[in-house]
Design an enzyme around this catalytic site. Structure first.
Site, PDB file in Angstrom:
ATOM      1  N   TYR A  43       0.779  -1.243   0.000  1.00 54.02           N
ATOM      2  CA  TYR A  43       0.000   0.000   0.000  1.00 54.02           C
ATOM      3  C   TYR A  43       0.807   1.288   0.000  1.00 54.02           C
ATOM      4  CZ  TYR A  43      -4.305  -2.505   0.272  1.00 54.02           C
ATOM      5  OH  TYR A  43      -5.360  -3.314  -0.047  1.00 54.02           O
ATOM      6  N   GLY A  47      -1.238   3.628  -5.702  1.00 51.37           N
ATOM      7  CA  GLY A  47      -2.164   2.501  -5.740  1.00 51.37           C
ATOM      8  C   GLY A  47      -2.080   1.685  -4.465  1.00 51.37           C
ATOM      9  N   HIS A  63      -4.190   5.272   5.325  1.00 50.60           N
ATOM     10  CA  HIS A  63      -4.058   6.559   4.636  1.00 50.60           C
ATOM     11  C   HIS A  63      -4.820   6.537   3.307  1.00 50.60           C
ATOM     12  CE1 HIS A  63      -1.725   9.695   2.339  1.00 50.60           C
ATOM     13  NE2 HIS A  63      -2.033  10.359   3.439  1.00 50.60           N
ATOM     14  N   ASP A  64      -4.681   5.444   2.547  1.00 53.36           N
ATOM     15  CA  ASP A  64      -5.428   5.313   1.289  1.00 53.36           C
ATOM     16  C   ASP A  64      -6.929   5.359   1.546  1.00 53.36           C
ATOM     17  OD1 ASP A  64      -3.002   5.051   0.005  1.00 53.36           O
ATOM     18  OD2 ASP A  64      -3.312   2.962  -0.615  1.00 53.36           O
ATOM     19  N   ASP A 105      -3.012  12.948   6.387  1.00 53.43           N
ATOM     20  CA  ASP A 105      -1.549  12.968   6.330  1.00 53.43           C
ATOM     21  C   ASP A 105      -0.926  12.974   7.724  1.00 53.43           C
ATOM     22  OD1 ASP A 105      -1.834  13.030   3.586  1.00 53.43           O
ATOM     23  OD2 ASP A 105      -1.060  15.058   3.336  1.00 53.43           O
TER      24      ASP A 105
END
Length: 138
Positions: A43, A47, A63-64, A105
């Site tokens: 991860y 992508g 985070h994604d 973030d």
């Protein structure tokens, strides 16, 4: 190749969010996000799929997922504001969307700091072919 793409994006969008994310990682985790997290596990980097390989990779998975919940702005290019208060990063500004990007973030950078001991070089430039398991939901 993925790393070259990230370098290009960082250089082209120095004012954008990816640069700010790098700065938060350096400020909070005291390490370079670009060098250590731009191509790690399933991860960390562009992508992501499969199952997170360790706690560090899970930071990137979360985070994604966080970026996936942001609506109304672009998490990878929009700039946000933050300040430091008593050594802590505090996300600010009037735009709730950009504040949400900052929080994504900030949480990821804190996660990297808190999980430095799980970082394993065997997951650096981890082959995508090893990330074929079904992804877990966010």
């Amino acid at each position: 190749m993925r790393t070259l793409w990230i370098v290009a994006v960082l250089l082209l969008g120095v004012e954008g969010n990816l640069w700010q994310f790098e700065m938060l990682i350096m400020k909070i985790a005291k390490t370079s996000g670009f060098l250590f997290y731009s191509s790690y596990g399933c991860y960390c980097g562009w992508g992501g799929h499969g199952r997170p390989q360790d706690a560090t990779d899970r930071c990137c998975f979360v985070h994604d997922c966080c970026y996936g919940k942001v609506t109304g702005c672009n998490p990878k290019t929009d700039s946000y504001t933050y300040s430091e208060e008593n050594g802590d990063v505090v996300c600010g500004g009037d735009d709730p969307c950009k504040k949400q990007i900052c929080e994504c973030d900030r949480v990821a950078a804190t996660c990297f700091r808190d999980n430095k001991d799980t970082y394993d070089n065997k997951y650096w430039f981890y082959p995508a072919k090893n990330c074929q398991e079904e992804s877990e939901p966010c």
